[in-house]
Write a protein that holds these residues in place. Structure first.
Motif, PDB file in Angstrom:
ATOM      1  N   ALA A 109       0.819  -1.207   0.000  1.00 29.11           N
ATOM      2  CA  ALA A 109       0.000   0.000   0.000  1.00 29.11           C
ATOM      3  C   ALA A 109       0.855   1.260   0.000  1.00 29.11           C
ATOM      4  N   VAL A 110       2.047   1.169   0.575  1.00 30.59           N
ATOM      5  CA  VAL A 110       2.968   2.309   0.592  1.00 30.59           C
ATOM      6  C   VAL A 110       3.731   2.428  -0.723  1.00 30.59           C
ATOM      7  N   GLY A 111       3.748   1.344  -1.503  1.00 28.81           N
ATOM      8  CA  GLY A 111       4.428   1.394  -2.793  1.00 28.81           C
ATOM      9  C   GLY A 111       5.589   0.437  -2.930  1.00 28.81           C
ATOM     10  N   GLY A 112       5.608  -0.619  -2.117  1.00 33.22           N
ATOM     11  CA  GLY A 112       6.666  -1.621  -2.243  1.00 33.22           C
ATOM     12  C   GLY A 112       6.557  -2.377  -3.554  1.00 33.22           C
ATOM     13  N   ASP A 113       7.698  -2.861  -4.040  1.00 35.87           N
ATOM     14  CA  ASP A 113       7.741  -3.579  -5.307  1.00 35.87           C
ATOM     15  C   ASP A 113       7.936  -5.079  -5.127  1.00 35.87           C
ATOM     16  N   ALA A 114       8.588  -5.482  -4.034  1.00 33.81           N
ATOM     17  CA  ALA A 114       8.803  -6.894  -3.719  1.00 33.81           C
ATOM     18  C   ALA A 114       9.014  -6.985  -2.218  1.00 33.81           C
ATOM     19  N   TYR A 115       8.955  -8.230  -1.686  1.00 31.33           N
ATOM     20  CA  TYR A 115       8.911  -8.397  -0.245  1.00 31.33           C
ATOM     21  C   TYR A 115       9.847  -9.518   0.185  1.00 31.33           C
ATOM     22  N   VAL A 117       6.098 -18.473   2.082  1.00 31.18           N
ATOM     23  CA  VAL A 117       6.431 -17.968   0.750  1.00 31.18           C
ATOM     24  C   VAL A 117       5.302 -18.295  -0.225  1.00 31.18           C
ATOM     25  N   ARG A 118       4.788 -19.511  -0.159  1.00 38.01           N
ATOM     26  CA  ARG A 118       3.689 -19.919  -1.047  1.00 38.01           C
ATOM     27  C   ARG A 118       2.448 -19.059  -0.820  1.00 38.01           C
ATOM     28  N   ARG A 119       2.143 -18.778   0.449  1.00 36.87           N
ATOM     29  CA  ARG A 119       0.959 -17.984   0.758  1.00 36.87           C
ATOM     30  C   ARG A 119       1.075 -16.582   0.160  1.00 36.87           C
ATOM     31  N   LEU A 120       2.253 -15.984   0.296  1.00 31.95           N
ATOM     32  CA  LEU A 120       2.465 -14.650  -0.267  1.00 31.95           C
ATOM     33  C   LEU A 120       2.380 -14.688  -1.791  1.00 31.95           C
ATOM     34  N   ALA A 121       3.071 -15.657  -2.384  1.00 29.25           N
ATOM     35  CA  ALA A 121       3.089 -15.764  -3.838  1.00 29.25           C
ATOM     36  C   ALA A 121       1.698 -16.034  -4.397  1.00 29.25           C
ATOM     37  N   ALA A 122       0.906 -16.795  -3.661  1.00 32.05           N
ATOM     38  CA  ALA A 122      -0.451 -17.114  -4.110  1.00 32.05           C
ATOM     39  C   ALA A 122      -1.323 -15.874  -4.203  1.00 32.05           C
ATOM     40  N   GLU A 123      -0.965 -14.831  -3.457  1.00 33.71           N
ATOM     41  CA  GLU A 123      -1.706 -13.573  -3.504  1.00 33.71           C
ATOM     42  C   GLU A 123      -1.118 -12.595  -4.519  1.00 33.71           C
ATOM     43  N   GLY A 124      -0.153 -13.073  -5.299  1.00 37.77           N
ATOM     44  CA  GLY A 124       0.453 -12.207  -6.305  1.00 37.77           C
ATOM     45  C   GLY A 124       1.479 -11.240  -5.755  1.00 37.77           C
ATOM     46  N   LEU A 125       1.975 -11.523  -4.561  1.00 38.34           N
ATOM     47  CA  LEU A 125       2.991 -10.665  -3.938  1.00 38.34           C
ATOM     48  C   LEU A 125       4.378 -11.172  -4.330  1.00 38.34           C
ATOM     49  N   PRO A 126       5.210 -10.356  -4.969  1.00 33.18           N
ATOM     50  CA  PRO A 126       6.543 -10.799  -5.377  1.00 33.18           C
ATOM     51  C   PRO A 126       7.435 -11.046  -4.156  1.00 33.18           C
ATOM     52  N   VAL A 127       7.922 -12.263  -4.020  1.00 35.12           N
ATOM     53  CA  VAL A 127       8.677 -12.653  -2.829  1.00 35.12           C
ATOM     54  C   VAL A 127      10.152 -12.805  -3.161  1.00 35.12           C
ATOM     55  N   ALA A 147      13.756 -24.900  -4.192  1.00 37.61           N
ATOM     56  CA  ALA A 147      12.551 -24.946  -3.362  1.00 37.61           C
ATOM     57  C   ALA A 147      11.864 -23.583  -3.340  1.00 37.61           C
ATOM     58  N   LEU A 148      12.643 -22.512  -3.269  1.00 38.48           N
ATOM     59  CA  LEU A 148      12.065 -21.174  -3.292  1.00 38.48           C
ATOM     60  C   LEU A 148      11.400 -20.887  -4.635  1.00 38.48           C
ATOM     61  N   GLU A 149      12.052 -21.305  -5.711  1.00 38.59           N
ATOM     62  CA  GLU A 149      11.467 -21.126  -7.043  1.00 38.59           C
ATOM     63  C   GLU A 149      10.121 -21.843  -7.130  1.00 38.59           C
ATOM     64  N   GLN A 150      10.087 -23.083  -6.682  1.00 42.50           N
ATOM     65  CA  GLN A 150       8.862 -23.869  -6.745  1.00 42.50           C
ATOM     66  C   GLN A 150       7.773 -23.295  -5.842  1.00 42.50           C
ATOM     67  N   ALA A 151       8.185 -22.608  -4.771  1.00 42.87           N
ATOM     68  CA  ALA A 151       7.212 -21.989  -3.864  1.00 42.87           C
ATOM     69  C   ALA A 151       6.663 -20.686  -4.423  1.00 42.87           C
ATOM     70  N   GLY A 152       7.279 -20.162  -5.490  1.00 44.05           N
ATOM     71  CA  GLY A 152       6.750 -18.964  -6.130  1.00 44.05           C
ATOM     72  C   GLY A 152       7.568 -17.708  -5.960  1.00 44.05           C
ATOM     73  N   ALA A 153       8.762 -17.810  -5.355  1.00 41.87           N
ATOM     74  CA  ALA A 153       9.615 -16.629  -5.220  1.00 41.87           C
ATOM     75  C   ALA A 153      10.072 -16.148  -6.591  1.00 41.87           C
ATOM     76  N   VAL A 154      10.363 -14.847  -6.689  1.00 48.72           N
ATOM     77  CA  VAL A 154      10.844 -14.281  -7.949  1.00 48.72           C
ATOM     78  C   VAL A 154      12.330 -13.948  -7.894  1.00 48.72           C
ATOM     79  N   ALA A 155      12.864 -13.818  -6.673  1.00 48.18           N
ATOM     80  CA  ALA A 155      14.267 -13.438  -6.515  1.00 48.18           C
ATOM     81  C   ALA A 155      14.788 -14.027  -5.213  1.00 48.18           C
ATOM     82  N   VAL A 156      16.112 -13.973  -5.068  1.00 51.23           N
ATOM     83  CA  VAL A 156      16.713 -14.534  -3.867  1.00 51.23           C
ATOM     84  C   VAL A 156      17.974 -13.759  -3.516  1.00 51.23           C
TER      85      VAL A 156
END
Length: 265
Positions: free
Chosen positions: A86-92, A101-111, A147-156
């Motif tokens: 809401a403040v303008g973050g781009d990834a988390y 990680v899966r829960r966040l990614a499932a909501e379309g939040l870049p992890v 494992a992070l990739e499969q969970a939906g993360a975009v970066a590490v």
């Protein structure tokens, strides 16, 4: 209002095409300086992520750090991530479990995950030292990335691994790698602003590089503070402060009327 800051799609498109610059910053002044200098990516922890920081960060892509340990459940992380968005973050940044990680990614939040030397979990890898110096250790880092990739993360964040290992991991993984002490072949080169500015006290990481000596300037300014405060104390004790030039004036007539009024009370 439209802006020119990168999206996640841009971040992914840059992988293998150009190396990104990345800084961890803690103040509005640091964020503004990074933006003015053309830094690509900023890491800012959630407690100091404010609208003022977003404005100062300009076109920088901002990874907002969700603090491991202060947040516990997946719901904690979800609420914190949505608040940061809401403040303008781009990834988390999320150092929690793969389920979270899966829960966040499932909501379309870049992890953004974390592998290699993970400070909050360093006891499992032998403390604050390089990870991946043996084949078994390097393969473990690779499995963590998969494992992070499969969970939906975009970066590490890939921290303190041998340069050759960092290069191979970055080349093989579709995750965008934010390298800190992981060699020159990661997708981004990540440093802390305090190291870049020479503010670090005590241990300085091997991978850190200092470009200015702010610590000496801060020490000089602190000495000047002490001196200025000491002079103020001395002036108060000696009656030199306040002087006539600091006083609020009142006309003789008004003062006499005031004194007369006191007598009439």
């Amino acid at each position: 209002m439209r802006n020119n800051r990168m999206t996640v799609a841009d971040l992914r498109a840059a992988k293998g095409q150009r190396v990104l610059s990345m800084l961890y910053v803690e103040t509005v002044e640091e964020a503004a300086a990074a933006s003015a200098a053309g830094v690509d990516v900023l890491s800012i922890i959630a407690p100091v992520w404010t609208p003022q920081m977003r404005e100062a960060a300009g076109d920088c892509f901002v990874q907002v750090g969700l603090l491991y340990g202060e947040l516990v459940t997946a719901e904690d992380y979800l609420r914190a991530a949505f608040a940061a968005r809401a403040v303008g973050g781009d990834a988390y940044y999320c150092g929690a479990s793969l389920d979270t990680v899966r829960r966040l990614a499932a909501e379309g939040l870049p992890v953004v995950g974390h592998v290699g030397l993970v400070p909050s979990k360093a006891t499992w890898t032998g403390g604050f030292r390089a990870v991946g110096k043996t084949a078994a250790s390097a393969l473990s880092v690779w499995r963590d990335m998969c494992a992070l990739e499969q969970a939906g993360a975009v970066a590490v964040e890939l921290e303190v691994v041998p340069a050759k290992v960092g290069a191979e991991l970055s080349r093989r993984s579709p995750l965008v790698t934010f390298g800190m002490g992981a060699g020159s072949a990661t997708d981004a080169q990540y440093l802390f602003a305090e190291d870049v500015l020479g503010c670090t006290r005590g241990h300085r990481p091997r991978h850190a590089r200092t470009y200015r000596n702010f610590r000496a300037e801060y020490d000089r300014l602190q000495a000047e503070r002490v001196a200025a405060f000491g002079e103020f104390v001395a002036d108060v004790k000696a009656g030199r402060y306040p002087g006539p030039e600091h006083d609020v004036a009142v006309s003789d007539a008004e003062f006499e009327a005031f004194v007369k009024g006191l007598g009439d009370e």
